[in-house]
Design an enzyme around this catalytic site. Structure first.
Site, PDB file in Angstrom:
ATOM      1  N   TYR A   1     -18.672 -11.984  51.655  1.00  0.00           N
ATOM      2  CA  TYR A   1     -19.125 -12.831  52.763  1.00  0.00           C
ATOM      3  C   TYR A   1     -19.049 -12.090  54.081  1.00  0.00           C
ATOM      4  O   TYR A   1     -18.424 -11.028  54.177  1.00  0.00           O
ATOM      5  CB  TYR A   1     -18.339 -14.144  52.828  1.00  0.00           C
ATOM      6  CG  TYR A   1     -16.969 -14.054  53.486  1.00  0.00           C
ATOM      7  CD1 TYR A   1     -15.879 -13.492  52.826  1.00  0.00           C
ATOM      8  CD2 TYR A   1     -16.772 -14.532  54.781  1.00  0.00           C
ATOM      9  CE1 TYR A   1     -14.641 -13.422  53.436  1.00  0.00           C
ATOM     10  CE2 TYR A   1     -15.528 -14.470  55.397  1.00  0.00           C
ATOM     11  CZ  TYR A   1     -14.471 -13.910  54.722  1.00  0.00           C
ATOM     12  OH  TYR A   1     -13.236 -13.839  55.321  1.00  0.00           O
TER      13      TYR A   1
ATOM     14  N   ARG B   1     -21.256  -3.744  56.770  1.00  0.00           N
ATOM     15  CA  ARG B   1     -19.983  -4.065  56.087  1.00  0.00           C
ATOM     16  C   ARG B   1     -20.245  -4.914  54.843  1.00  0.00           C
ATOM     17  O   ARG B   1     -19.566  -4.754  53.824  1.00  0.00           O
ATOM     18  CB  ARG B   1     -19.029  -4.766  57.048  1.00  0.00           C
ATOM     19  CG  ARG B   1     -17.640  -4.971  56.438  1.00  0.00           C
ATOM     20  CD  ARG B   1     -16.642  -5.490  57.438  1.00  0.00           C
ATOM     21  NE  ARG B   1     -17.014  -6.811  57.915  1.00  0.00           N
ATOM     22  CZ  ARG B   1     -16.367  -7.465  58.888  1.00  0.00           C
ATOM     23  NH1 ARG B   1     -15.323  -6.910  59.488  1.00  0.00           N
ATOM     24  NH2 ARG B   1     -16.762  -8.660  59.266  1.00  0.00           N
TER      25      ARG B   1
ATOM     26  N   LYS C   1     -14.543  -7.590  52.146  1.00  0.00           N
ATOM     27  CA  LYS C   1     -14.578  -8.970  52.672  1.00  0.00           C
ATOM     28  C   LYS C   1     -15.088  -9.876  51.556  1.00  0.00           C
ATOM     29  O   LYS C   1     -16.261 -10.253  51.515  1.00  0.00           O
ATOM     30  CB  LYS C   1     -15.469  -9.021  53.915  1.00  0.00           C
ATOM     31  CG  LYS C   1     -15.207 -10.221  54.803  1.00  0.00           C
ATOM     32  CD  LYS C   1     -15.775 -10.028  56.186  1.00  0.00           C
ATOM     33  CE  LYS C   1     -15.676 -11.256  57.066  1.00  0.00           C
ATOM     34  NZ  LYS C   1     -14.310 -11.673  57.395  1.00  0.00           N
TER      35      LYS C   1
ATOM     36  N   GLU D   1      -2.478  -6.749  59.109  1.00  0.00           N
ATOM     37  CA  GLU D   1      -3.433  -7.511  59.925  1.00  0.00           C
ATOM     38  C   GLU D   1      -3.030  -8.977  59.920  1.00  0.00           C
ATOM     39  O   GLU D   1      -1.973  -9.344  59.410  1.00  0.00           O
ATOM     40  CB  GLU D   1      -4.855  -7.332  59.382  1.00  0.00           C
ATOM     41  CG  GLU D   1      -5.024  -7.805  57.955  1.00  0.00           C
ATOM     42  CD  GLU D   1      -6.455  -7.645  57.437  1.00  0.00           C
ATOM     43  OE1 GLU D   1      -7.397  -7.522  58.227  1.00  0.00           O
ATOM     44  OE2 GLU D   1      -6.613  -7.673  56.193  1.00  0.00           O
TER      45      GLU D   1
ATOM     46  N   LEU E   1      -8.924  -5.236  56.657  1.00  0.00           N
ATOM     47  CA  LEU E   1     -10.368  -5.295  56.842  1.00  0.00           C
ATOM     48  C   LEU E   1     -10.749  -4.456  58.064  1.00  0.00           C
ATOM     49  O   LEU E   1     -10.078  -4.502  59.082  1.00  0.00           O
ATOM     50  CB  LEU E   1     -10.793  -6.752  57.076  1.00  0.00           C
ATOM     51  CG  LEU E   1     -12.305  -6.944  57.149  1.00  0.00           C
ATOM     52  CD1 LEU E   1     -12.927  -6.801  55.765  1.00  0.00           C
ATOM     53  CD2 LEU E   1     -12.648  -8.300  57.740  1.00  0.00           C
TER      54      LEU E   1
END
Ligand code: PDD
Length: 286
Positions: free
Chosen positions: A31, A50, A146, A178, A202
């Site tokens: 996604y 990405r 992702k 993160e 990410l």
């Protein structure tokens, strides 16, 4: 609200998928979330690049060429009534006639796009900063992808909500990775610190913008491992994402970060971010 599902634009209420979809059964999909300001997508090519990296990482052929994706996203933006949007793209490995972990053969992927009003931080959050909690990073070792397999992130983010906070910051082996849905920056002794991009986090589009702006404006910065001790003794902490932009964190695990107020570096970076974004948006007018 108009959505896109497998070749069709239709009201979101009419968009239906099979319960055998592998996104539903296995979280087997990729996604993206693309912010849109005044009906113009910000950094769309980077988001689509990405998406390609994630699809390559999970061995799922991309159902659309870059140009097609751009057209689909533009149409979704145009067909919806709000000016600032958050466009969501999802591609899953589709619906087979049986449930089997191994890849199905001859099954078309499911492609879904929808949009929602862009909700950025409130004026009060910008003014006061936000509170976060920390937790052990118990996710898998491909956090650079992702994917829609987000259960760990869901549980981690809920820890923050249960504690009356906004985000959960994660540590793996004693080092900052993160946030549950954001990247984290540290400011210490006038130097901006960012964890290195690898399989543990990410590669954020906003993270890249922040480091580009730091370089362009000569803000001292280092990309390196950040220890728990450095995190806990930071002068400033920020979270960044496509929807949160650059947001100061002023409380970590109930203790003030620095002097407990948003710091000067965060204010400066947010100002640079806004003017950079507005410049890019103006240029995409022509
Ligand atoms: N999340 N890290 C994680 C785990 C994220 O989920 C996100 C974004 C980021 C920031 O990436 P970017 O700057 O490209 O938005 C970092 C999106 C917004 C979400 O899942 O809603």
């Amino acid at each position: 609200m108009t959505a896109y599902l497998n070749g069709q634009f239709l009201p979101i209420e009419e968009a239906k998928i099979s319960p055998l979809d592998r996104g539903f059964l296995f979280g087997d999909g990729a996604y993206e979330v693309i912010p849109v300001y005044s009906r113009r997508p910000f950094r769309i090519d980077e988001h689509l690049r990405r998406l390609q990296l994630t699809l390559d990482g999970i061995r799922l052929p991309n159902p659309h060429a870059l140009e097609e994706w751009r057209r689909l996203v533009e149409r979704i933006i145009a067909d919806n009534e709000f000016d600032d949007q958050s466009v969501y793209i999802q591609v899953t490995r589709g619906a087979d006639s049986k449930r089997d972990q191994a890849f199905p053969s001859g099954v078309a992927p499911t492609t879904f796009i929808f949009t929602a009003p862009l909700v950025t931080p409130s004026a009060a959050q910008r003014e006061m900063g936000i509170a976060v909690v920390s937790a052990l990073d118990n996710r898998w070792l491909r956090c650079d992808l992702k994917t829609v397999s987000l259960l760990a992130n869901v549980l981690l983010r809920q820890q923050a909500i249960d504690a009356g906070c906004v985000e959960t910051i994660m540590l793996r082996d004693g080092y900052l990775t993160e946030g549950a849905a954001s990247n984290i920056f540290v400011v210490k002794n006038g130097v901006l610190l960012a964890p290195p991009k690898d399989h543990r986090m990410l590669s954020g589009i906003t993270y890249d913008v922040v480091l580009e702006l730091a370089a362009r404006h000569g803000m001292a910065h280092e990309v390196r491992e950040i220890s728990e001790a450095e995190l806990r003794s930071a002068d400033e902490l920020w979270m960044t994402s496509s929807t949160k932009e650059v947001l100061p964190i002023t409380v970590l695990d109930g203790k003030p970060v620095g002097n407990g107020k948003p710091g000067p570096a965060a204010r400066q970076m947010y100002a640079w971010y806004c003017s950079f974004r507005d410049d890019v948006m103006r240029k995409s007018d022509v």
